[in-house]
Design a protein around this motif. Structure first.
Motif, PDB file in Angstrom:
ATOM      1  N   LEU A  24      -2.000  -2.108   2.091  1.00  5.53           N
ATOM      2  CA  LEU A  24      -3.972  -2.480   2.467  1.00  5.53           C
ATOM      3  C   LEU A  24      -4.193  -1.231   2.187  1.00  5.53           C
ATOM      4  CD1 LEU A  24      -5.844  -4.211   3.588  1.00  5.53           C
ATOM      5  CD2 LEU A  24      -5.035  -3.541   5.844  1.00  5.53           C
ATOM      6  N   ARG A  25      -4.040   0.596   2.709  1.00  6.76           N
ATOM      7  CA  ARG A  25      -4.448   1.400   2.607  1.00  6.76           C
ATOM      8  C   ARG A  25      -4.512   1.631   0.831  1.00  6.76           C
ATOM      9  NH1 ARG A  25      -1.264   6.978   3.914  1.00  6.76           N
ATOM     10  NH2 ARG A  25      -3.394   8.528   3.758  1.00  6.76           N
ATOM     11  N   LEU A  26      -3.638   1.317  -0.117  1.00  4.25           N
ATOM     12  CA  LEU A  26      -4.401   1.889  -1.758  1.00  4.25           C
ATOM     13  C   LEU A  26      -5.473   1.083  -1.602  1.00  4.25           C
ATOM     14  CD1 LEU A  26      -2.878   2.867  -4.345  1.00  4.25           C
ATOM     15  CD2 LEU A  26      -1.565   1.115  -4.133  1.00  4.25           C
ATOM     16  N   ALA A  27      -5.099  -0.566  -1.027  1.00  3.41           N
ATOM     17  CA  ALA A  27      -6.118  -1.169  -2.001  1.00  3.41           C
ATOM     18  C   ALA A  27      -7.573  -1.011  -1.008  1.00  3.41           C
ATOM     19  CB  ALA A  27      -6.279  -2.316  -1.301  1.00  3.41           C
ATOM     20  N   ILE A  56      -0.565   7.893  -2.547  1.00  2.71           N
ATOM     21  CA  ILE A  56       0.024   6.807  -2.288  1.00  2.71           C
ATOM     22  C   ILE A  56       0.596   5.648  -2.503  1.00  2.71           C
ATOM     23  CG2 ILE A  56      -0.855   4.214  -0.470  1.00  2.71           C
ATOM     24  CD1 ILE A  56      -3.566   6.239   0.719  1.00  2.71           C
ATOM     25  N   PHE A  57       0.549   5.801  -4.219  1.00  3.57           N
ATOM     26  CA  PHE A  57       0.842   4.620  -5.276  1.00  3.57           C
ATOM     27  C   PHE A  57       2.553   5.507  -5.759  1.00  3.57           C
ATOM     28  CE2 PHE A  57       2.186   4.023  -9.499  1.00  3.57           C
ATOM     29  CZ  PHE A  57       1.758   2.984  -9.614  1.00  3.57           C
ATOM     30  N   PHE A  58       2.694   6.174  -5.773  1.00  9.15           N
ATOM     31  CA  PHE A  58       3.805   7.147  -5.830  1.00  9.15           C
ATOM     32  C   PHE A  58       4.528   6.895  -4.276  1.00  9.15           C
ATOM     33  CE2 PHE A  58       2.378  10.275  -8.965  1.00  9.15           C
ATOM     34  CZ  PHE A  58       3.018   9.763 -10.789  1.00  9.15           C
ATOM     35  N   PHE A  59       4.187   6.645  -2.851  1.00 11.34           N
ATOM     36  CA  PHE A  59       4.920   6.520  -1.963  1.00 11.34           C
ATOM     37  C   PHE A  59       5.129   5.252  -1.972  1.00 11.34           C
ATOM     38  CE2 PHE A  59       4.111  10.743  -0.797  1.00 11.34           C
ATOM     39  CZ  PHE A  59       5.411  11.428   0.263  1.00 11.34           C
ATOM     40  N   ILE A  60       4.280   4.191  -2.373  1.00 12.21           N
ATOM     41  CA  ILE A  60       4.767   2.613  -2.481  1.00 12.21           C
ATOM     42  C   ILE A  60       5.856   2.334  -3.395  1.00 12.21           C
ATOM     43  CG2 ILE A  60       3.735   0.739  -3.209  1.00 12.21           C
ATOM     44  CD1 ILE A  60       1.585   1.361  -1.697  1.00 12.21           C
ATOM     45  N   ILE A  61       5.619   3.029  -4.662  1.00 11.92           N
ATOM     46  CA  ILE A  61       6.842   2.629  -5.952  1.00 11.92           C
ATOM     47  C   ILE A  61       7.440   3.695  -5.602  1.00 11.92           C
ATOM     48  CG2 ILE A  61       7.195   4.098  -8.155  1.00 11.92           C
ATOM     49  CD1 ILE A  61       5.027   1.337  -7.885  1.00 11.92           C
ATOM     50  N   LEU A  62       7.531   4.705  -3.890  1.00 13.47           N
ATOM     51  CA  LEU A  62       9.403   5.458  -4.329  1.00 13.47           C
ATOM     52  C   LEU A  62      10.369   4.409  -3.231  1.00 13.47           C
ATOM     53  CD1 LEU A  62      10.283   8.599  -4.055  1.00 13.47           C
ATOM     54  CD2 LEU A  62      10.242   7.273  -1.016  1.00 13.47           C
ATOM     55  N   TYR A  63       9.725   3.342  -2.440  1.00 12.53           N
ATOM     56  CA  TYR A  63       9.328   2.768  -0.977  1.00 12.53           C
ATOM     57  C   TYR A  63      10.099   1.875  -2.162  1.00 12.53           C
ATOM     58  CZ  TYR A  63       8.023   6.049   2.437  1.00 12.53           C
ATOM     59  OH  TYR A  63       8.099   6.909   3.740  1.00 12.53           O
ATOM     60  N   ILE A  64       9.491   0.956  -2.490  1.00 11.20           N
ATOM     61  CA  ILE A  64      10.286  -0.086  -3.243  1.00 11.20           C
ATOM     62  C   ILE A  64      11.274  -0.255  -3.907  1.00 11.20           C
ATOM     63  CG2 ILE A  64       9.699  -1.758  -5.577  1.00 11.20           C
ATOM     64  CD1 ILE A  64       6.219  -1.703  -4.200  1.00 11.20           C
ATOM     65  N   LEU A  65      10.513   0.641  -4.725  1.00  2.00           N
ATOM     66  CA  LEU A  65      12.361   1.092  -4.852  1.00  2.00           C
ATOM     67  C   LEU A  65      13.623   1.789  -4.671  1.00  2.00           C
ATOM     68  CD1 LEU A  65      10.651   2.935  -9.117  1.00  2.00           C
ATOM     69  CD2 LEU A  65      12.075   0.452  -8.735  1.00  2.00           C
ATOM     70  N   ARG A  66      13.285   1.837  -3.717  1.00  2.00           N
ATOM     71  CA  ARG A  66      14.708   2.131  -1.935  1.00  2.00           C
ATOM     72  C   ARG A  66      15.168   3.979  -3.378  1.00  2.00           C
ATOM     73  NH1 ARG A  66      18.008  -2.112   0.017  1.00  2.00           N
ATOM     74  NH2 ARG A  66      18.006  -0.191   1.660  1.00  2.00           N
ATOM     75  N   LEU A  67      13.817   4.983  -3.293  1.00  2.00           N
ATOM     76  CA  LEU A  67      14.934   6.168  -3.826  1.00  2.00           C
ATOM     77  C   LEU A  67      15.081   6.891  -2.997  1.00  2.00           C
ATOM     78  CD1 LEU A  67      12.308   6.683  -7.593  1.00  2.00           C
ATOM     79  CD2 LEU A  67      14.607   5.630  -6.774  1.00  2.00           C
ATOM     80  N   ASP A  68      14.494   7.040  -1.834  1.00  2.00           N
ATOM     81  CA  ASP A  68      14.593   7.845  -0.447  1.00  2.00           C
ATOM     82  C   ASP A  68      16.511   7.475   0.266  1.00  2.00           C
ATOM     83  OD1 ASP A  68      14.138   5.056  -0.069  1.00  2.00           O
ATOM     84  OD2 ASP A  68      13.311   5.675   2.465  1.00  2.00           O
ATOM     85  N   ARG A  69      16.328   5.955  -0.497  1.00  2.00           N
ATOM     86  CA  ARG A  69      17.754   6.160  -0.398  1.00  2.00           C
ATOM     87  C   ARG A  69      19.142   6.226  -1.101  1.00  2.00           C
ATOM     88  NH1 ARG A  69      17.568   2.259   4.837  1.00  2.00           N
ATOM     89  NH2 ARG A  69      14.873   2.000   5.307  1.00  2.00           N
ATOM     90  N   LEU A  70      18.484   5.294  -2.250  1.00  2.00           N
ATOM     91  CA  LEU A  70      19.331   6.202  -3.555  1.00  2.00           C
ATOM     92  C   LEU A  70      20.051   7.136  -4.076  1.00  2.00           C
ATOM     93  CD1 LEU A  70      17.924   3.404  -5.652  1.00  2.00           C
ATOM     94  CD2 LEU A  70      20.269   3.824  -4.901  1.00  2.00           C
ATOM     95  N   MET A  71      18.710   8.274  -3.809  1.00  2.00           N
ATOM     96  CA  MET A  71      18.924   9.444  -4.313  1.00  2.00           C
ATOM     97  C   MET A  71      18.931  10.906  -2.999  1.00  2.00           C
ATOM     98  SD  MET A  71      17.262   9.774  -7.746  1.00  2.00           S
ATOM     99  CE  MET A  71      15.585   9.549  -7.319  1.00  2.00           C
ATOM    100  N   LYS A  72      19.899  11.145  -2.008  1.00  2.00           N
ATOM    101  CA  LYS A  72      20.163  11.379  -1.005  1.00  2.00           C
ATOM    102  C   LYS A  72      20.021  13.334  -0.812  1.00  2.00           C
ATOM    103  CE  LYS A  72      21.222   7.874   2.170  1.00  2.00           C
ATOM    104  NZ  LYS A  72      22.244   7.863   3.504  1.00  2.00           N
TER     105      LYS A  72
END
Length: 119
Positions: A24-27, A56-72
């Motif tokens: 919603l914030r991105l929109a 905001i777009f990069f953070f949404i992509i980051l969370y959708i792909l779960r990169l924060d958990r995959l690449m610690k």
């Protein structure tokens, strides 16, 4: 049974409250950038809003792909910030080039040559 209880149920980012709020914030931010462009607002407003949309777009992509958990091992905020900063520097350079192309004398008004100085 213990392993089942210890396993945390993970809801996908797109279906979580946090995901809905971020989308919603991105929109809203993209809509405000569109309104700035339509209203022909000063360029810094458009660039700053575009910067925010990109972040905001990069953070949404980051969370959708779960990169924060995959690449610690990766300090991802630094990488995201570096990419966004590079894009903004390129955009800023393009805007400065365009401004200088249309106004090569700079922001100061030069006096015509035939005007005499009064002592």
């Amino acid at each position: 049974m213990d392993t089942v209880q210890l396993k945390i149920k993970h809801r996908p980012f797109c279906f979580s409250v946090k995901g809905h709020v971020k989308m919603l914030r991105l929109a809203l931010t993209a809509a405000s950038m569109t309104f700035f462009i339509i209203a022909q607002a000063p360029e810094p407003y458009i660039v700053i809003t575009g910067f925010e949309v990109t972040v905001i777009f990069f953070f949404i992509i980051l969370y959708i792909l779960r990169l924060d958990r995959l690449m610690k091992w990766l300090f991802w905020p630094l990488l995201v910030f570096a990419l966004v900063a590079a894009v903004c520097c390129l955009a800023d350079g393009a805007l400065i080039y365009r401004k200088l192309l249309f106004n090569p004398s700079g922001p100061y008004q030069k006096k015509p040559v035939h005007e005499k100085k009064v002592l």
